[in-house]
Design a protein around this motif. Structure first.
Motif, short mmCIF file in Angstrom:
data_model
loop_
_atom_site.label_atom_id
_atom_site.label_comp_id
_atom_site.label_asym_id
_atom_site.label_seq_id
_atom_site.Cartn_x
_atom_site.Cartn_y
_atom_site.Cartn_z
N UNK A 45 -15.55 23.29 -23.35
CA UNK A 45 -14.25 22.71 -23.65
C UNK A 45 -14.42 21.31 -24.27
N UNK A 46 -15.32 20.52 -23.71
CA UNK A 46 -15.60 19.18 -24.27
C UNK A 46 -16.14 19.31 -25.70
N UNK A 47 -17.00 20.31 -25.91
CA UNK A 47 -17.56 20.54 -27.24
C UNK A 47 -16.45 20.89 -28.24
N UNK A 48 -15.49 21.71 -27.79
CA UNK A 48 -14.38 22.10 -28.66
C UNK A 48 -13.51 20.90 -29.02
N UNK A 49 -13.26 20.02 -28.05
CA UNK A 49 -12.47 18.81 -28.33
C UNK A 49 -13.17 17.91 -29.34
N UNK A 50 -14.48 17.80 -29.21
CA UNK A 50 -15.26 17.00 -30.17
C UNK A 50 -15.15 17.58 -31.57
N UNK A 51 -15.23 18.90 -31.67
CA UNK A 51 -15.10 19.57 -32.97
C UNK A 51 -13.71 19.33 -33.56
N UNK A 52 -12.70 19.34 -32.70
CA UNK A 52 -11.33 19.12 -33.16
C UNK A 52 -11.16 17.70 -33.69
N UNK A 54 0.84 -1.20 0.00
CA UNK A 54 0.00 0.00 0.00
C UNK A 54 0.88 1.25 0.00
N UNK A 55 2.04 1.16 0.66
CA UNK A 55 2.93 2.32 0.78
C UNK A 55 4.22 2.19 -0.03
N UNK A 56 4.55 0.98 -0.49
CA UNK A 56 5.87 0.78 -1.06
C UNK A 56 5.88 0.30 -2.52
N UNK A 57 4.72 0.10 -3.12
CA UNK A 57 4.69 -0.32 -4.53
C UNK A 57 5.00 0.87 -5.43
N UNK A 58 5.66 0.60 -6.54
CA UNK A 58 5.99 1.63 -7.52
C UNK A 58 5.30 1.31 -8.85
N UNK A 59 4.83 2.35 -9.51
CA UNK A 59 4.23 2.18 -10.84
C UNK A 59 5.32 2.24 -11.89
N UNK A 60 5.38 1.23 -12.76
CA UNK A 60 6.26 1.27 -13.93
C UNK A 60 5.48 1.96 -15.04
N UNK A 61 6.05 2.99 -15.61
CA UNK A 61 5.32 3.80 -16.58
C UNK A 61 5.95 3.73 -17.97
N UNK A 62 5.16 4.14 -18.96
CA UNK A 62 5.65 4.26 -20.33
C UNK A 62 5.10 5.54 -20.92
N UNK A 63 5.75 6.02 -21.96
CA UNK A 63 5.32 7.25 -22.62
C UNK A 63 4.12 6.96 -23.51
N UNK A 64 3.10 7.80 -23.39
CA UNK A 64 1.88 7.62 -24.18
C UNK A 64 1.61 8.88 -24.98
N UNK A 65 1.22 8.70 -26.25
CA UNK A 65 0.87 9.83 -27.11
C UNK A 65 -0.64 9.94 -27.14
N UNK A 66 -1.16 11.07 -26.71
CA UNK A 66 -2.62 11.18 -26.55
C UNK A 66 -3.16 12.50 -27.07
N UNK A 67 -2.79 12.83 -28.27
CA UNK A 67 -3.31 14.04 -28.90
C UNK A 67 -4.56 13.68 -29.71
N UNK A 68 -5.69 14.37 -29.52
CA UNK A 68 -6.89 14.03 -30.28
C UNK A 68 -6.71 14.21 -31.79
N UNK A 69 -5.84 15.14 -32.16
CA UNK A 69 -5.60 15.33 -33.60
C UNK A 69 -4.19 15.89 -33.79
N UNK A 70 -3.15 15.03 -33.89
CA UNK A 70 -1.80 15.53 -34.10
C UNK A 70 -1.67 16.30 -35.41
N UNK A 71 -0.85 17.31 -35.41
CA UNK A 71 -0.60 18.09 -36.61
C UNK A 71 0.65 17.56 -37.28
N UNK A 72 0.56 17.09 -38.51
CA UNK A 72 1.69 16.49 -39.20
C UNK A 72 1.94 17.21 -40.51
N UNK A 106 -14.41 25.99 -36.14
CA UNK A 106 -15.37 26.08 -35.03
C UNK A 106 -14.70 25.70 -33.70
N UNK A 107 -13.80 24.70 -33.75
CA UNK A 107 -13.07 24.31 -32.53
C UNK A 107 -12.24 25.47 -32.01
#
Length: 655
Positions: free
Chosen positions: A520-527, A370-388, A534-535
């Motif tokens: 803000x949620x509406x803008x993300x949906x538009x994006x 409960x006090x001594x466990x560590x989370x192992x993490x990884x990098x995540x890409x989470x852009x709703x619409x990346x610009x390329x 409109x976004x």
């Protein structure tokens, strides 16, 4: 199912045959060989398939420059092929022709190898090279074996065991490199990461008993099965329900019954000879069961209702061990029955002494984790619409997500501060601890247990630390914030714009923020639906409202600026996007600090946008700053540093 699998393999082999010139560009030749070996283990293999598999394996060996093995594989494959009868003789002749062609190629290379007196063992298998793990700065510590000699282990009644700087430390110094004593992969990543080493899968190998977990190789599958998975395999769905307690079971399985029983006899003393818990007889603190067992449990602080839940979970895990036959590896049923107490001879099997002890240890580890466990993490890409853009540069939002849970006894020695002096990063399951600031000689090295002063306010941090870790934080950040906490009467009302105290100010602000959140949620949906104009308009409305409701330097206002920049970049307005994102950088630095990882990631996005906008000089200057921050947090070999270096080289070519 097996027939369908073999049909798919047959189609894959046909594809490889048709595209043999590009064969070296497949994920890895070594992985292809592993897949071929896996297929050979299947029963009811069609008559024509073994010969084709031999040919493909020989081709893989050829590209790995293992010519002797390739020659043997081709010769054996031809021999088997000649003994088989085919319905269509032309197919057999065609396949024999392929064998002869490849055999000539291999023999030519093999003869050249012999002429030059070169053996395949001297050749580099580029498909199977493992990057060397990061090493600690300076030299290895003689006491804390996973740490640098630049830190020393101390123990006192007020701080407990902790680490201090033995001499001045610089930002970026590697202080600890530690493999976990035990780790469990989260169910969401069963199909994307190896269940044993946690590496990302390229050519997955399934468990031979269940349909849940996958492995990166047969070696990992065998090691996981022999150590833990032979018990967990049949109970995985049940183990998902117990959360972090699954790691308690994994600790027991990694340790083994015999070692646990020996440990009971040899390590029951309250005070070790060294005076510091967790040290071996040789005076070393290692990643072993002793150091795990000696981690804090806080058993007297845990509420009674939680203790009851943990105890019931420990009994459940004990039943799993018993049902799997884990105890019978050392004891027969009769031997366990003979170990019953006199008063419990007619009781259930779980009343034997080994069962009782293991059940107590399971509960002990649940309390610790409960006090001594560590989370192992990884990098995540989470852009709703990346610009390329055309050359592949993209503006993306990244974050760290939890991949697995593990126990690292050395890292657990570090005490908490809401403004830590170190950062954590991972190489598969190996945890690397780096200093993120200069640390003076004699100063304590601090980690962060989650509540960070740049991410949570004072009251929230104090509550979390009290509820989960049972202490009141008195780090420098908390002492400073605790003495300068703002009064609720200082708030102005947004709705009535009164500079005088308003009785309904909090309600008015709360109502306005709720409406803004919906926009803000509406803008993300538009994006997401590619309605960029409109976004952008909606994001700007949100920005105006947040500017009124919140201070200009808040994270929420910075988030809106970042979204506006993304919209502008999507519309090709790169220079305008740069100006907006630059103001967002200032907010990020104010909120998270000038040496933060959050600022490094924002700088990386800013570099990419400056490159697209043609702002060469500014981009080069920003790249240097971003590279230095990533080097401090992750080292010079991290992907982010490499991407920035590549971008830097492109900019230099533009001279």
């Amino acid at each position: 199912m097996t027939l369908l699998f073999l049909i798919l393999i047959d189609l894959l082999l046909s594809f490889i045959s048709a595209n043999i010139k590009s064969f070296p560009s497949l994920p890895t030749n070594q992985a292809c060989i592993a897949d071929i070996e896996e297929v050979k283990q299947c029963s009811c293999v069609p008559a024509h398939l073994p010969s084709r598999l031999s040919l493909r394996k020989a081709q893989c060996l050829f590209y790995l420059q293992r010519y002797k093995e390739a020659k043997t594989e081709l010769q054996d494959g031809m021999k088997n092929l000649q003994q088989k009868t085919y319905d269509d003789p032309k197919k057999k002749e065609s396949l024999l022709s392929d064998f002869e062609k490849w055999l000539k190629k291999v023999e030519t290379k093999f003869d050249l190898e012999l002429t030059n007196d070169i053996t395949s063992t001297h050749l580099l298998d580029t498909d199977n090279v493992c990057e060397p793990c990061t090493k600690v700065s300076y030299v290895t510590n003689s006491v804390v074996t996973c740490a640098s000699s630049a830190v020393e282990l101390q123990d006192n009644s007020s701080l407990g065991r902790h680490l201090r700087a033995k001499h001045p430390l610089k930002a970026g110094d590697v202080l600890i490199v530690e493999k976990p004593y035990a780790a469990i992969l989260l169910p969401d990543y069963y199909l994307s990461h190896c269940n044993y080493c946690l590496d990302e899968l390229v050519s997955p190998v399934p468990c031979q008993r269940c349909c849940h977990v996958l492995y990166c190789s047969r070696i990992c599958r065998q090691q996981d099965w022999s150590s833990c998975h032979y018990v967990e395999c049949y109970f995985l769905k049940l183990l998902h329900s117990v959360g972090i307690a699954h790691l308690s079971l994994r600790i027991i399985l990694v340790t083994g019954l015999q070692y646990l029983l020996d440990f009971k006899e040899n390590h029951t003393k309250d005070t070790p000879p060294s005076g510091i818990d967790g040290l071996t007889d040789a005076g070393c603190y290692e990643t072993n069961y002793l150091s795990v067992y000696k981690l804090m449990t806080h058993s007297t602080d845990i509420p009674a209702e939680d203790q009851l839940q943990y105890s019931m979970t420990a009994v459940l895990l004990l039943h799993i061990l018993n049902q799997s036959g884990w105890f019978q590896e050392k004891y027969t049923v009769q031997q366990i029955l003979d170990n019953y107490d006199n008063k419990a001879k007619e009781s259930h099997l779980l009343w034997s002494e080994p069962h009782r002890y293991v059940g107590a240890v399971l509960l002990h580890h649940i309390q610790q984790l409960i006090c001594n466990a560590h989370a192992i993490t990884k990098l995540d890409f989470s852009d709703p619409r990346p610009t390329t853009v055309n050359d592949g540069v993209s503006i993306q939002t990244t974050s760290q997500v939890r991949l697995a849970t593990a126990v690292y006894p050395t890292v657990s020695l570090l005490n908490h501060s809401c403004q830590p002096s170190i950062s954590l990063s991972f190489q598969k399951d190996t945890l690397v601890v780096r200093s993120v600031k200069d640390i003076s000689e004699g100063k304590e090295v601090f980690s962060c247990y989650g509540p960070h002063s740049f991410r949570m306010d004072f009251a929230e941090r104090q509550q979390i630390l009290k509820d989960q870790y049972f202490f009141k934080c008195q780090c420098e950040a908390c002492i400073l914030e605790g003495s300068h906490r703002p009064s609720a009467s200082d708030e102005d009302c947004y709705q009535c714009f009164s500079q005088l105290p308003c009785e309904n100010a909090k309600e008015h602000t709360k109502s306005a923020l709720l409406g803004e959140a919906n926009n803000f949620k509406k803008a993300l949906t538009l994006l997401e639906s590619n309605n960029i104009e409109d976004a952008l308009a909606t994001f700007r409305l949100c920005a105006d409202l947040r500017k009124r409701l919140l201070a200009h330097h808040t994270k929420d206002y910075g988030e809106i600026q970042d979204c506006i920049a993304r919209c502008l970049a999507s519309l090709g307005k790169y220079k305008e996007a740069c100006k907006v994102l630059e103001s967002s950088l200032t907010i990020t630095e104010d909120c998270y600090g000038s040496g933060s990882l959050e600022l490094a990631r924002e700088l990386q996005k800013f570099c990419e946008l400056l490159y697209i906008a043609g702002e060469r000089k500014k981009a080069l200057k920003t790249i240097n700053r971003a590279k230095s921050l990533f080097a401090i947090h992750f080292g010079l070999k991290c992907p982010e540093y490499g991407e920035l270096a590549l971008l830097e080289s492109k900019l230099h070519l533009q001279k």
